[in-house]
Design an enzyme around this catalytic site. Sequence first.
Site, mmCIF file in Angstrom:
data_model
loop_
_atom_site.group_PDB
_atom_site.id
_atom_site.type_symbol
_atom_site.label_atom_id
_atom_site.label_comp_id
_atom_site.label_asym_id
_atom_site.label_seq_id
_atom_site.Cartn_x
_atom_site.Cartn_y
_atom_site.Cartn_z
ATOM 1 N N ASP A 134 0.820 -1.208 0.000
ATOM 2 C CA ASP A 134 0.000 0.000 0.000
ATOM 3 C C ASP A 134 0.858 1.263 0.000
ATOM 4 O OD1 ASP A 134 -2.323 1.451 0.051
ATOM 5 O OD2 ASP A 134 -3.091 0.558 1.885
ATOM 6 N N ASP A 135 0.562 2.163 -0.930
ATOM 7 C CA ASP A 135 1.216 3.475 -1.018
ATOM 8 C C ASP A 135 2.724 3.385 -1.272
ATOM 9 O OD1 ASP A 135 -1.254 4.546 -0.535
ATOM 10 O OD2 ASP A 135 -0.647 5.808 1.135
ATOM 11 N N CYS B 141 -6.071 4.660 -3.878
ATOM 12 C CA CYS B 141 -6.156 3.218 -3.610
ATOM 13 C C CYS B 141 -7.412 2.569 -4.187
ATOM 14 C CB CYS B 141 -6.114 2.961 -2.103
ATOM 15 S SG CYS B 141 -4.703 3.634 -1.234
ATOM 16 N N HIS C 136 -9.882 -2.335 -1.791
ATOM 17 C CA HIS C 136 -9.668 -1.124 -1.000
ATOM 18 C C HIS C 136 -9.809 -1.372 0.497
ATOM 19 C CE1 HIS C 136 -9.558 2.912 0.407
ATOM 20 N NE2 HIS C 136 -10.841 2.939 0.736
ATOM 21 N N ASP D 141 0.256 0.208 -5.194
ATOM 22 C CA ASP D 141 -1.009 0.527 -5.875
ATOM 23 C C ASP D 141 -1.024 1.895 -6.553
ATOM 24 O OD1 ASP D 141 -1.023 1.764 -3.414
ATOM 25 O OD2 ASP D 141 -2.976 1.000 -2.772
ATOM 26 N N HIS D 142 -0.005 2.720 -6.323
ATOM 27 C CA HIS D 142 0.144 4.017 -7.005
ATOM 28 C C HIS D 142 1.416 4.647 -6.472
ATOM 29 C CE1 HIS D 142 -1.356 5.309 -3.162
ATOM 30 N NE2 HIS D 142 -2.522 4.703 -3.386
#
Length: 486
Positions: free
Chosen positions: A41-42, A81, A140, A315-316
């Site tokens: 995540d992140d 997300c 999510h 995710d980004h």
Amino acid sequence: MIGRKAFLLGSIFVFAAANAFGESTSKELNDHPNILMLAVDDLNSWVGAMDGHPSTKTPNIDRLASEAITFTNAHAPAPLCGPSRASIMTGLLPSTTGIYGHVKDNDIRSANRKAAQSTFLSEYFAQHGYYTAAVGKIFHQSIADGSFEVFGGRQAQFGPYSPEPIKWDRKGTSTDWGAYPEKDQMMPDYDSAKWLVEQLQRKHDKPFFIAGGFLRPHVPWTVPQKWFDMHPIDDIELPPYLPSDLDDVPEIAKRISTYDMMPTTDWAIESGEWKNIVQAYLASISFVDHYIGQVLDALESSEYAGNTIVVLWGDHGYDVGEKNRFAKMALWETSTKTTLIIKSPNSSSKLTSNRPVSLVDLYPTLVEMAGLPENPFNEGHDITPLIINPNAEWEHVALTTFGPNNHAVKNDRYRYIRYEDGSEELYDHSTDPNEWNNLASNPFYFDLKNELKAKLPKENAEWSPVSQYKSNEYFKALTEKATASE
């Protein structure tokens, strides 16, 4: 029927395995490969294999990359997300589903008609005989009901949280940074790694698709002190920042990227906190890298080591001071670019590709690598040609969407951004990797802009009422409008 690219990949896998293990592995190689998917995540591009930051310490992710292909120009379908993960798991673009903001996992298929027709990535593998299991954050929230055969759970939110704010107490965000808690055992990622290790130690009588969703480096950037100690504050290098950076971007660019509850770089400089924030983000990455390493160790010592595809993705992207912000949620490079590493079974070569790819490409790629029939509803592109030849001719771009008709197009060299009001940005990464000089108004680039504009989605679905994003006035208005029309 297995496609041509899958046949070529399979030939590579079989050749490598036969050389490594001899004829005794022939039965194993006749089976479909297993999938181990690790979502972080992140996680932006700040891992050693991406040369993303000079102070990074990610020995385990780098070890994976030493036997895999790293995509150095990989981007998220959305810089947030919820829509990014919905796109990955459905194989559909945000501009198709209307999922532009966060969405409850069980609401994804009620977003619109096309979303309703989707088959989640894990479901597709289950339909073709795979055992599917997951832990942590895959969608999510966690997982959509029934999307995996077995679910190991996810601790709510992103704690543990310090009883009192350490550095930042602004309401509406879990942003904070500092050493907390005392022990790794108090972190959800510790439990997720343990669960994944146990899955890999089990006896499986059919191929598996196992997914692990790790929470750090999502905020709060809090991990035990020992991870901070790996990154002495005096050694921290700050990312590039130009105070006048946004003077030449359209007003709408500032509107959609505003996130008032987060610190700005100007504040971090004035308060002396920028190095502390960077240290905390790096510490969070080193923490999660360690537990990813435990999972990789378990795979390597298991009977599945020779027949498992490993894919690791963030995710980004995430700004850690660039663009006067500490956030995702923008269409600039630092908010869209992320880590993507794919290891084929028995691969032992370190490869890199700078061809533009998107996380929405994962669905058709894993299907092809596993030798399964193509899912005709996928909108991503199968990137196995790049796994075979990282420098292969590639006509595709990476597309990122943030709200209806707001898109970024990235090719090998340029980033083109077009907003719903027609305003534009254009950056040449060969001379301006930090995207400080907007070339969109220069007539010299008229033909190039038209070429990139042709890559924009032909469809821009209305904002779905099940999609929510209210942390920004621009998106709050769109969310409320969609909800009111439901």
